[in-house]
Structures are given as C-alpha cells and as structure tokens.
Design an enzyme around this catalytic site. Structure first.
Site, PDB file in Angstrom:
ATOM      1  N   SER A 183      -2.261  -0.036   7.173  1.00  0.00           N
ATOM      2  CA  SER A 183      -1.318   0.703   6.336  1.00  0.00           C
ATOM      3  C   SER A 183      -0.834  -0.106   5.142  1.00  0.00           C
ATOM      4  O   SER A 183      -1.220  -1.254   4.936  1.00  0.00           O
ATOM      5  CB  SER A 183      -0.103   1.169   7.136  1.00  0.00           C
ATOM      6  OG  SER A 183       0.658   0.046   7.532  1.00  0.00           O
ATOM      7  N   THR A 192      -5.580   4.081   2.736  1.00  0.00           N
ATOM      8  CA  THR A 192      -4.778   3.764   3.910  1.00  0.00           C
ATOM      9  C   THR A 192      -3.664   4.800   3.983  1.00  0.00           C
ATOM     10  O   THR A 192      -3.765   5.865   3.377  1.00  0.00           O
ATOM     11  CB  THR A 192      -4.266   2.303   3.864  1.00  0.00           C
ATOM     12  OG1 THR A 192      -3.685   1.960   5.124  1.00  0.00           O
ATOM     13  CG2 THR A 192      -3.304   2.052   2.730  1.00  0.00           C
ATOM     14  N   TYR A 193      -2.603   4.499   4.717  1.00  0.00           N
ATOM     15  CA  TYR A 193      -1.479   5.427   4.828  1.00  0.00           C
ATOM     16  C   TYR A 193      -0.178   4.651   4.670  1.00  0.00           C
ATOM     17  O   TYR A 193      -0.131   3.434   4.821  1.00  0.00           O
ATOM     18  CB  TYR A 193      -1.519   6.183   6.161  1.00  0.00           C
ATOM     19  CG  TYR A 193      -1.399   5.273   7.363  1.00  0.00           C
ATOM     20  CD1 TYR A 193      -0.160   5.024   7.945  1.00  0.00           C
ATOM     21  CD2 TYR A 193      -2.514   4.643   7.891  1.00  0.00           C
ATOM     22  CE1 TYR A 193      -0.044   4.165   9.026  1.00  0.00           C
ATOM     23  CE2 TYR A 193      -2.414   3.794   8.977  1.00  0.00           C
ATOM     24  CZ  TYR A 193      -1.171   3.560   9.541  1.00  0.00           C
ATOM     25  OH  TYR A 193      -1.062   2.709  10.600  1.00  0.00           O
ATOM     26  N   GLY A 229      -3.047  -5.042   8.065  1.00  0.00           N
ATOM     27  CA  GLY A 229      -4.360  -4.924   8.685  1.00  0.00           C
ATOM     28  C   GLY A 229      -5.469  -5.255   7.698  1.00  0.00           C
ATOM     29  O   GLY A 229      -5.324  -6.117   6.828  1.00  0.00           O
ATOM     30  N   ALA A 230      -6.586  -4.541   7.818  1.00  0.00           N
ATOM     31  CA  ALA A 230      -7.751  -4.808   6.967  1.00  0.00           C
ATOM     32  C   ALA A 230      -7.434  -4.676   5.483  1.00  0.00           C
ATOM     33  O   ALA A 230      -8.023  -5.370   4.646  1.00  0.00           O
ATOM     34  CB  ALA A 230      -8.895  -3.875   7.348  1.00  0.00           C
ATOM     35  N   ALA A 231      -6.489  -3.807   5.127  1.00  0.00           N
ATOM     36  CA  ALA A 231      -6.122  -3.627   3.716  1.00  0.00           C
ATOM     37  C   ALA A 231      -5.598  -4.924   3.100  1.00  0.00           C
ATOM     38  O   ALA A 231      -5.717  -5.128   1.888  1.00  0.00           O
ATOM     39  CB  ALA A 231      -5.085  -2.518   3.574  1.00  0.00           C
TER      40      ALA A 231
END
Length: 128
Positions: A25, A57-58, A73-75
């Site tokens: 996110s 993402t969100y 996270g991955a972002a």
C-alpha cells in the site's frame, strides 16, 4: 460504453519513507486525502518522476497533518524517500458523465504541504 477517467491526483508529492516489511500500500496523510477527494482502500496509480516507474497499489489513511507519503511492501522498492511522485485515482463512467467530469488536482510543495487545488479547467484555489 464505459470510460476510465482521472478522478483525482496529488501532484509532486515527496516520498517521506518506506516500509518493506509492511503488507503493501501507500500511506497518505488523511488531510491530503480529503483535499484530493481520495479514500482509504482506493486503488491508485503512482508515477515516480525521478525514475519513470509506474505502479499500482491502494491507499491507507495516515495521521492528519503528518504530511506522510509512505510506500509499503513491494511498492517501497519503486521509489525512495525524497523521490517526487504523482498519485492518481480513476473512475469508471459513461460518456454522458464523462462529458461534465472535472478531475480534482491537489498540488503540494516539497514538504507535502498543500499549495493549491483545482478542478481541471477551473481556476486554482490557493491553500498556503
């Protein structure tokens, strides 16, 4: 026919931090969310102005007035603290709705303070 149009964006936001261990996110100051007419859990497209990377993402709501723009996270691998990004939301509408739709644009400074806001095609509202 349904069209996907820009609903709102936060322009020139600066990434303040990243958390690779979080599930995913982007955390955004809730004041900026209100001003840009975005909501928690809404899907966003993020563009990194420093390296050209784009990712989806969100939204997670951050503390009001904190000016946080944190990638999780991955972002967090897609932009570093200090990178300038554009955060965009989109809406699906029919051609009739699209004809009168005017996206909301929130422009922030290098500290993520709101500078001005406007709907596309309308005059700026100065905020600082």
């Amino acid at each position: 026919m349904k069209l996907h149009l820009l609903k709102s964006k936060i322009h020139n936001a600066i990434v303040t931090s990243g958390d690779l261990e979080y599930e995913g996110s982007i955390t955004i100051d809730s004041e900026l969310l209100e001003m840009a007419q975005m909501i928690p859990n809404e899907k966003v497209l993020v563009v990194n102005n420093n390296n050209g990377e784009r990712f989806e993402t969100y939204i997670i709501k951050g503390d009001y007035g904190s000016r946080v723009i944190q990638l999780n996270g991955a972002a967090a691998r897609c932009a570093l603290p200090g990178d300038e990004i554009i955060i965009m939301t989109f809406a699906v509408m029919d051609e009739k709705e699209a004809g009168s739709h005017k996206p909301m644009v929130l422009i922030v400074d290098r500290n993520n303070n709101p500078k001005r806001r406007h709907r596309v095609g309308e005059e700026d509202e100065l905020l600082s």
